[in-house]
Design a protein around this motif. Structure first.
Motif, PDB file in Angstrom:
ATOM      1  N   UNK A   6       0.805  -1.213   0.000  1.00  0.00           N
ATOM      2  CA  UNK A   6       0.000   0.000   0.000  1.00  0.00           C
ATOM      3  C   UNK A   6       0.844   1.273   0.000  1.00  0.00           C
ATOM      4  N   UNK A   7       2.054   1.190   0.518  1.00  0.00           N
ATOM      5  CA  UNK A   7       2.933   2.357   0.556  1.00  0.00           C
ATOM      6  C   UNK A   7       3.600   2.622  -0.796  1.00  0.00           C
ATOM      7  N   UNK A   8       3.704   1.594  -1.618  1.00  0.00           N
ATOM      8  CA  UNK A   8       4.432   1.725  -2.882  1.00  0.00           C
ATOM      9  C   UNK A   8       3.567   1.571  -4.126  1.00  0.00           C
ATOM     10  N   UNK A   9       2.287   1.292  -3.968  1.00  0.00           N
ATOM     11  CA  UNK A   9       1.474   0.951  -5.137  1.00  0.00           C
ATOM     12  C   UNK A   9       1.400   2.080  -6.164  1.00  0.00           C
ATOM     13  N   UNK A  10       1.360   3.328  -5.723  1.00  0.00           N
ATOM     14  CA  UNK A  10       1.293   4.428  -6.692  1.00  0.00           C
ATOM     15  C   UNK A  10       2.615   4.585  -7.443  1.00  0.00           C
ATOM     16  N   UNK A  11       3.715   4.263  -6.784  1.00  0.00           N
ATOM     17  CA  UNK A  11       5.006   4.251  -7.468  1.00  0.00           C
ATOM     18  C   UNK A  11       5.014   3.179  -8.555  1.00  0.00           C
ATOM     19  N   UNK A  12       4.467   2.022  -8.229  1.00  0.00           N
ATOM     20  CA  UNK A  12       4.392   0.916  -9.188  1.00  0.00           C
ATOM     21  C   UNK A  12       3.534   1.322 -10.384  1.00  0.00           C
ATOM     22  N   UNK A  13       2.385   1.930 -10.121  1.00  0.00           N
ATOM     23  CA  UNK A  13       1.502   2.353 -11.211  1.00  0.00           C
ATOM     24  C   UNK A  13       2.190   3.370 -12.113  1.00  0.00           C
ATOM     25  N   UNK A  14       2.866   4.322 -11.502  1.00  0.00           N
ATOM     26  CA  UNK A  14       3.539   5.349 -12.292  1.00  0.00           C
ATOM     27  C   UNK A  14       4.686   4.758 -13.110  1.00  0.00           C
ATOM     28  N   UNK A  15       5.425   3.821 -12.524  1.00  0.00           N
ATOM     29  CA  UNK A  15       6.500   3.159 -13.268  1.00  0.00           C
ATOM     30  C   UNK A  15       5.950   2.361 -14.440  1.00  0.00           C
ATOM     31  N   UNK A  38      -5.351   4.627 -15.678  1.00  0.00           N
ATOM     32  CA  UNK A  38      -4.533   5.104 -14.559  1.00  0.00           C
ATOM     33  C   UNK A  38      -4.983   6.498 -14.110  1.00  0.00           C
ATOM     34  N   UNK A  39      -5.177   7.387 -15.077  1.00  0.00           N
ATOM     35  CA  UNK A  39      -5.569   8.768 -14.772  1.00  0.00           C
ATOM     36  C   UNK A  39      -6.914   8.826 -14.063  1.00  0.00           C
ATOM     37  N   UNK A  40      -7.832   7.942 -14.462  1.00  0.00           N
ATOM     38  CA  UNK A  40      -9.171   7.922 -13.865  1.00  0.00           C
ATOM     39  C   UNK A  40      -9.234   7.148 -12.553  1.00  0.00           C
ATOM     40  N   UNK A  41      -8.087   6.651 -12.093  1.00  0.00           N
ATOM     41  CA  UNK A  41      -8.048   5.947 -10.810  1.00  0.00           C
ATOM     42  C   UNK A  41      -8.623   4.544 -10.845  1.00  0.00           C
ATOM     43  N   UNK A  42      -8.770   3.975 -12.029  1.00  0.00           N
ATOM     44  CA  UNK A  42      -9.287   2.613 -12.159  1.00  0.00           C
ATOM     45  C   UNK A  42      -8.106   1.639 -12.124  1.00  0.00           C
ATOM     46  N   UNK A  45      -8.561  -2.210 -13.003  1.00  0.00           N
ATOM     47  CA  UNK A  45      -8.657  -2.452 -14.446  1.00  0.00           C
ATOM     48  C   UNK A  45      -7.323  -2.160 -15.129  1.00  0.00           C
ATOM     49  N   UNK A  46      -6.611  -1.139 -14.657  1.00  0.00           N
ATOM     50  CA  UNK A  46      -5.300  -0.777 -15.190  1.00  0.00           C
ATOM     51  C   UNK A  46      -4.348  -1.963 -15.101  1.00  0.00           C
ATOM     52  N   UNK A  47      -4.229  -2.537 -13.909  1.00  0.00           N
ATOM     53  CA  UNK A  47      -3.340  -3.679 -13.692  1.00  0.00           C
ATOM     54  C   UNK A  47      -3.814  -4.893 -14.486  1.00  0.00           C
ATOM     55  N   UNK A  48      -5.103  -5.176 -14.447  1.00  0.00           N
ATOM     56  CA  UNK A  48      -5.650  -6.351 -15.129  1.00  0.00           C
ATOM     57  C   UNK A  48      -5.439  -6.251 -16.644  1.00  0.00           C
ATOM     58  N   UNK A  49      -5.726  -5.085 -17.227  1.00  0.00           N
ATOM     59  CA  UNK A  49      -5.570  -4.925 -18.675  1.00  0.00           C
ATOM     60  C   UNK A  49      -4.109  -5.027 -19.108  1.00  0.00           C
ATOM     61  N   UNK A  50      -3.217  -4.470 -18.313  1.00  0.00           N
ATOM     62  CA  UNK A  50      -1.794  -4.579 -18.636  1.00  0.00           C
ATOM     63  C   UNK A  50      -1.370  -6.048 -18.572  1.00  0.00           C
ATOM     64  N   UNK A  51      -1.793  -6.741 -17.543  1.00  0.00           N
ATOM     65  CA  UNK A  51      -1.445  -8.149 -17.385  1.00  0.00           C
ATOM     66  C   UNK A  51      -1.934  -8.969 -18.574  1.00  0.00           C
ATOM     67  N   UNK A  52      -3.189  -8.795 -18.957  1.00  0.00           N
ATOM     68  CA  UNK A  52      -3.753  -9.544 -20.080  1.00  0.00           C
ATOM     69  C   UNK A  52      -3.071  -9.163 -21.398  1.00  0.00           C
ATOM     70  N   UNK A  53      -2.748  -7.901 -21.556  1.00  0.00           N
ATOM     71  CA  UNK A  53      -2.060  -7.445 -22.764  1.00  0.00           C
ATOM     72  C   UNK A  53      -0.679  -8.085 -22.880  1.00  0.00           C
ATOM     73  N   UNK A  54       0.068  -8.068 -21.791  1.00  0.00           N
ATOM     74  CA  UNK A  54       1.421  -8.622 -21.794  1.00  0.00           C
ATOM     75  C   UNK A  54       1.396 -10.122 -22.063  1.00  0.00           C
ATOM     76  N   UNK A  55       0.405 -10.814 -21.539  1.00  0.00           N
ATOM     77  CA  UNK A  55       0.299 -12.259 -21.785  1.00  0.00           C
ATOM     78  C   UNK A  55       0.116 -12.583 -23.263  1.00  0.00           C
ATOM     79  N   UNK A  56      -0.520 -11.693 -23.992  1.00  0.00           N
ATOM     80  CA  UNK A  56      -0.799 -11.980 -25.398  1.00  0.00           C
ATOM     81  C   UNK A  56       0.298 -11.493 -26.346  1.00  0.00           C
ATOM     82  N   UNK A  57       1.279 -10.766 -25.838  1.00  0.00           N
ATOM     83  CA  UNK A  57       2.370 -10.285 -26.687  1.00  0.00           C
ATOM     84  C   UNK A  57       3.432 -11.339 -26.882  1.00  0.00           C
ATOM     85  N   UNK A  58       4.126 -11.239 -28.016  1.00  0.00           N
ATOM     86  CA  UNK A  58       5.260 -12.116 -28.263  1.00  0.00           C
ATOM     87  C   UNK A  58       6.368 -11.803 -27.273  1.00  0.00           C
TER      88      UNK A  58
END
Length: 123
Positions: A6-15, A38-42, A45-58
């Motif tokens: 919880x102390x670092x999650x916003x750093x992770x999102x920004x990175x 990310x901007x809308x504070x979702x 969904x931000x983390x989930x969509x990135x995860x699903x996107x990365x799984x489908x990339x070469x």
């Protein structure tokens, strides 16, 4: 989301946003979609969509060829790292592929006094 520190999650999102913005393989619209979440504070969904996107990339590393202007420098060090003695160029299907990155040592925005100091070091 509960597993994130919880102390670092916003750093992770920004990175993650920085990585997305710099990735040349991600389409502009996809980047906008991720950044919008990310901007809308979702964040879920931000983390989930990135995860699903990365799984489908070469999972292939983008390789670049050797630039002609680098050949003189490569010859100077016998095409190997002076420190580790690893090969700096690999031939794949008879095409020379870079196994090195060029690091800029001198900044572009030096003042005139700093230029003089750098030139003393180089002399």
């Amino acid at each position: 989301m509960a597993d994130l520190n919880q102390n670092l999650k916003y750093d992770v999102f920004e990175n993650l946003c920085k990585v997305i913005e710099q990735d040349i393989q991600v389409a502009k619209l996809k980047k906008s979609e991720f950044i919008g979440l990310h901007t809308n504070g979702q964040y879920d969904k931000f983390i989930a969509n990135i995860f699903l996107y990365v799984l489908s990339r070469d999972n292939k590393k983008i390789t670049t060829g050797v630039e002609y202007q680098d050949i003189l420098f490569l010859e100077e060090v016998n095409y190997e790292c002076p420190l580790t003695h690893e090969k700096l160029v690999e031939h794949v299907k008879n095409v020379p592929i870079r196994r090195f990155t060029i690091t800029q040592i001198f900044p572009d925005d030096l003042t005139s006094d700093e230029i003089i100091e750098f030139e003393k070091v180089c002399a």
